[in-house]
Write an enzyme that holds these catalytic residues in place. Structure first.
Site: not given
Length: 421
Positions: A167, A307, A318, A339, A344, A407
């Protein structure tokens, strides 16, 4: 050597909220959700039956029909968005040295539609007919081919490749493009990302990990970053492409300038294959690296496009990282997760969110984080931070920072500021 300055002179996008950058931005500012029941395949037996799909996409508006048939959906989206971005830049390609224009994209997965279709066909036919695959199987499937198609369409002979870091992919691509230009390796780079993984194996795979929201009765409110009732992310698809250009080159041709790109950072969590570090150590480092690269102080930033995927550990870590990096200034920032509206977009998320950050700088408005309800607070999150819940906020945005985490512990961060002579 003195580094070149890099500016943004064009943008194009196809997202769950619009088939142009302008339409997407307007719907983001208005706080609209792109989530709805899945139409791209029969999801009735899946745990998650909704996503943020691109709607009414017509690749033939940008790509010859014969060529479009040779492209996976993710590639069609990328080429279409790039076509819009190049047109938006008003670059006279006949007058340009195409040896100094490149294409650097971020693709997290690539041609999963093609892969699923071909393997499914093989499973149905191989006992009777032996292995039968179309000659276009590999050229349609591979993740780098979108960059190849764009360079072929326009004759760009400069650097041409993709980055793949889950991502964080398209943010890494923007960082690479930025560095190639400021090091003098190119006059312009077409950069961004694309993804199209809303299909049975994509949704099924993320369901197996328990990563997706299963709020099937209320898709529009399913993506709810920083809310206690969040239950996973909502999958999206689409593409955003930017034209990054060396400043003097842009000025010489009288280009319009959206913003200046001033810094990029990268780091690794080195913690877990899917979960972010609970204390946000990698997120802290990537933001510090980006600020150092931009030669900026934390208080120079007015907006962070986070994110913010609407997952339990990710949102908490975060928020902690922002407080660690920005200290007291964290409470003067606007923070938002777009998002909550786009879903996403996996490998394309960074490019789409970089575009939103640029437009926030240009227009002095911060898009919201939608779907937060009063009292739906997570005890591990400090709500004295301004998450720009539910309604866009007008304010001067001198500079914006955009985070993406992938990831494998991949972290990437980019910074844009108002262009000044």
């Amino acid at each position: 050597m003195e580094l070149k300055r890099v500016v943004v002179t064009g943008m194009g996008a196809i997202t769950p909220l619009g088939n142009t950058a302008e339409e997407t931005w307007q719907n983001i500012v208005d706080g609209k959700s792109g989530a709805a029941p899945i139409t791209l395949f029969d999801a009735s037996t899946h745990k998650t039956q909704f996503a943020c799909e691109v709607k009414n996409f017509q690749p033939e508006l940008y790509i010859d029909k014969k060529d479009a048939r040779k492209m996976d959906r993710y590639c069609q989206l990328a080429v279409s968005a790039a076509t819009m971005a190049i047109a938006d830049s008003n670059m006279d390609l006949e007058a340009e040295d195409k040896n100094r224009i490149g294409v650097v994209l971020g693709i997290g997965i690539g041609g999963m539609n093609t892969f699923q279709e071909e393997v499914s066909n093989y499973a149905l036919t191989h006992e009777q007919m032996g292995p039968r695959f179309t000659p276009m199987f590999v050229p349609k499937m591979i993740a780098d081919i979108a960059a190849g198609h764009i360079s072929i369409k326009y004759g760009f002979h400069g650097p041409n490749y993709i980055t793949s870091s889950a991502c964080a992919s398209s943010t890494n691509a923007l960082a690479d493009a930025f560095n190639l230009i400021r090091l003098g390796k190119a006059n312009a780079i077409i950069s961004g990302g694309s993804e199209a993984a809303i299909l049975a194996c994509g949704v099924g795979g993320f369901n197996a990990m328990k990563a997706l929201s299963t709020r099937n009765d209320d898709p529009e409110h399913a993506s709810r970053p920083f809310s206690a009732s969040r239950d996973g992310f909502v999958m999206g698809e689409g593409s955003s492409i930017l034209v990054l250009e060396e400043l003097e080159h842009a000025k010489a041709r009288g280009a319009k300038i959206y913003a200046e790109m001033v810094g990029a950072g990268m780091s690794a969590d080195a913690h877990h294959i899917t979960a972010s570090h609970p204390e946000g150590l990698g997120a802290i480092l990537v933001m510090q690296n980006a600020l150092e690269d931009a030669q900026m102080k934390p208080e120079d930033i007015d907006y962070i496009n986070v994110h913010g995927t609407s997952t339990h550990v990710g949102d908490i870590s975060e928020a902690k990282a922002i407080q660690a990096v920005f200290g007291e200034h964290a409470y003067k920032l606007n923070i938002s997760s777009t998002k909550s509206m786009t879903g996403h977009l996996l490998g394309a998320a960074g490019a789409v969110e970089a575009m939103f950050s640029i437009l926030s700088v240009k227009n002095d408005i911060v898009p919201p984080t939608i779907n937060h309800e009063e009292g739906d607070n997570d005890e591990e999150i400090d709500y004295n931070l301004n998450f720009t819940f539910n309604k866009a906020q007008k304010r001067t945005v001198r500079a914006a920072l955009s985070n993406t985490f992938g990831f494998g512990g991949h972290n990437a961060c980019v910074i844009f500021k108002k262009y000044e002579e």
